[in-house]
Design an enzyme around this catalytic site. Structure first.
Site, mmCIF file in Angstrom:
data_model
loop_
_atom_site.group_PDB
_atom_site.id
_atom_site.type_symbol
_atom_site.label_atom_id
_atom_site.label_comp_id
_atom_site.label_asym_id
_atom_site.label_seq_id
_atom_site.Cartn_x
_atom_site.Cartn_y
_atom_site.Cartn_z
ATOM 1 N N LYS A 150 0.918 -0.791 0.274
ATOM 2 C CA LYS A 150 0.366 -0.034 0.041
ATOM 3 C C LYS A 150 1.217 1.389 0.580
ATOM 4 O O LYS A 150 0.233 2.251 -1.190
ATOM 5 C CB LYS A 150 -0.789 0.281 1.247
ATOM 6 C CG LYS A 150 -1.865 -0.898 1.563
ATOM 7 C CD LYS A 150 -3.084 -1.365 2.323
ATOM 8 C CE LYS A 150 -2.042 -1.171 3.690
ATOM 9 N NZ LYS A 150 -2.204 -2.289 4.107
ATOM 10 N N ARG A 161 -10.270 0.461 8.233
ATOM 11 C CA ARG A 161 -10.291 -0.664 8.114
ATOM 12 C C ARG A 161 -11.635 -2.115 8.105
ATOM 13 O O ARG A 161 -11.450 -2.375 8.922
ATOM 14 C CB ARG A 161 -8.748 -0.346 9.827
ATOM 15 C CG ARG A 161 -7.571 -0.421 8.725
ATOM 16 C CD ARG A 161 -6.842 -0.952 9.648
ATOM 17 N NE ARG A 161 -5.450 0.070 8.794
ATOM 18 C CZ ARG A 161 -4.221 -0.089 9.501
ATOM 19 N NH1 ARG A 161 -4.053 -1.429 10.827
ATOM 20 N NH2 ARG A 161 -3.108 0.054 9.362
ATOM 21 N N ARG A 210 10.791 -6.720 6.174
ATOM 22 C CA ARG A 210 10.695 -5.021 5.880
ATOM 23 C C ARG A 210 11.687 -5.251 7.790
ATOM 24 O O ARG A 210 12.115 -4.012 7.800
ATOM 25 C CB ARG A 210 9.234 -5.124 5.753
ATOM 26 C CG ARG A 210 9.448 -3.640 6.042
ATOM 27 C CD ARG A 210 8.017 -3.172 5.897
ATOM 28 N NE ARG A 210 7.225 -2.849 6.970
ATOM 29 C CZ ARG A 210 5.682 -2.858 6.671
ATOM 30 N NH1 ARG A 210 5.107 -2.149 6.127
ATOM 31 N NH2 ARG A 210 4.783 -3.599 8.166
ATOM 32 N N ARG A 249 11.483 -2.121 12.297
ATOM 33 C CA ARG A 249 10.286 -2.158 13.258
ATOM 34 C C ARG A 249 9.514 -3.308 13.905
ATOM 35 O O ARG A 249 9.767 -4.668 13.455
ATOM 36 C CB ARG A 249 8.752 -1.713 11.912
ATOM 37 C CG ARG A 249 8.450 0.189 11.242
ATOM 38 C CD ARG A 249 7.634 -0.358 10.286
ATOM 39 N NE ARG A 249 5.909 -0.643 10.645
ATOM 40 C CZ ARG A 249 5.376 -1.093 10.010
ATOM 41 N NH1 ARG A 249 5.490 0.018 8.300
ATOM 42 N NH2 ARG A 249 4.357 -1.286 10.684
ATOM 43 N N ARG A 263 -1.893 -9.715 12.721
ATOM 44 C CA ARG A 263 -2.698 -8.148 11.947
ATOM 45 C C ARG A 263 -2.869 -8.816 11.481
ATOM 46 O O ARG A 263 -4.121 -9.168 10.907
ATOM 47 C CB ARG A 263 -0.869 -7.646 11.468
ATOM 48 C CG ARG A 263 -0.488 -6.245 12.471
ATOM 49 C CD ARG A 263 1.086 -6.359 12.450
ATOM 50 N NE ARG A 263 0.977 -4.998 11.412
ATOM 51 C CZ ARG A 263 1.736 -5.115 10.959
ATOM 52 N NH1 ARG A 263 2.856 -5.254 10.586
ATOM 53 N NH2 ARG A 263 1.917 -3.840 9.478
#
Length: 195
Positions: free
Chosen positions: A14, A89, A128, A134, A145
């Site tokens: 995204k 969401r 990532r 992160r 998630r």
């Protein structure tokens, strides 16, 4: 005005595709994730509250997100349109977004649904996490998630299908190739938009 919701599971691309749309269509990009991370970094009251949910892989409550979004949209009155990245969401958030936009005389033009299999998403997010550091890109939180996405967020696709505003995009391939798929769909949608 072209208002796009970029939609898909965590790791579907995204953010990457939003950057290309922002550049190519001259739109404002509102990433609720980025705005929340900034609030957390600045240790605002919203940031501290949001962090408690994010650390557990849960969604931040709607009222917090909606208030934040309303404030951000006030700064985008002159934009040619907006890309909503990470919002809505849930269906209640979609309904809240409609109200937030309607009071400005705007509406959602299209929901771009980036479709990627879970196995690929997990690999992308773990990679990532190695690069970005992160804290939420670890296997346990990623799975949490994805579970939240499938149970609470995925039903939004049907909500926008019923409104004739949903386009499904294969989110696997080279970045430019995926953008060309999006661009083709956006071009078709633009022909039907109100001036």
């Amino acid at each position: 005005m072209l208002n796009i919701i970029i939609f898909g599971a965590p790791g579907s691309g995204k953010g990457t595709q939003s950057e290309l749309m922002e550049k190519n269509y001259n739109l404002a990009h509102i990433s609720t994730g980025d705005v929340l991370r900034q609030e957390i970094k600045n240790e605002t009251a919203l940031g501290k509250t949001a962090k408690q949910y994010i650390d557990k892989g849960e969604l931040v409550p709607d009222d917090l997100i909606c208030d934040m979004l309303d404030q951000v949209l006030e700064t985008q009155k002159d934009a040619a349109g907006v890309i909503f990245d990470g919002f809505p969401r849930t269906i209640p958030q979609a309904e809240a977004l409609e109200k937030i936009l309607a009071k400005r005389g705007w509406e959602v033009s299209v929901l771009v649904d980036l479709q990627v299999e879970d196995r690929i998403l997990i690999d992308r997010l773990l990679e990532r996490g190695k690069i970005s550091g992160r804290s939420d890109d670890n296997e346990e939180t990623i799975q949490s998630r994805l579970n939240v996405y499938h149970s609470q967020t995925a039903p939004l696709a049907d909500y926008y299908k019923q409104k004739g505003k949903h386009v499904a995009i294969n989110g696997v391939g080279e970045i430019e190739e995926i953008f060309h798929r999006i661009d083709r769909e956006i071009s078709n949608k633009r022909k039907t938009l109100k001036p």
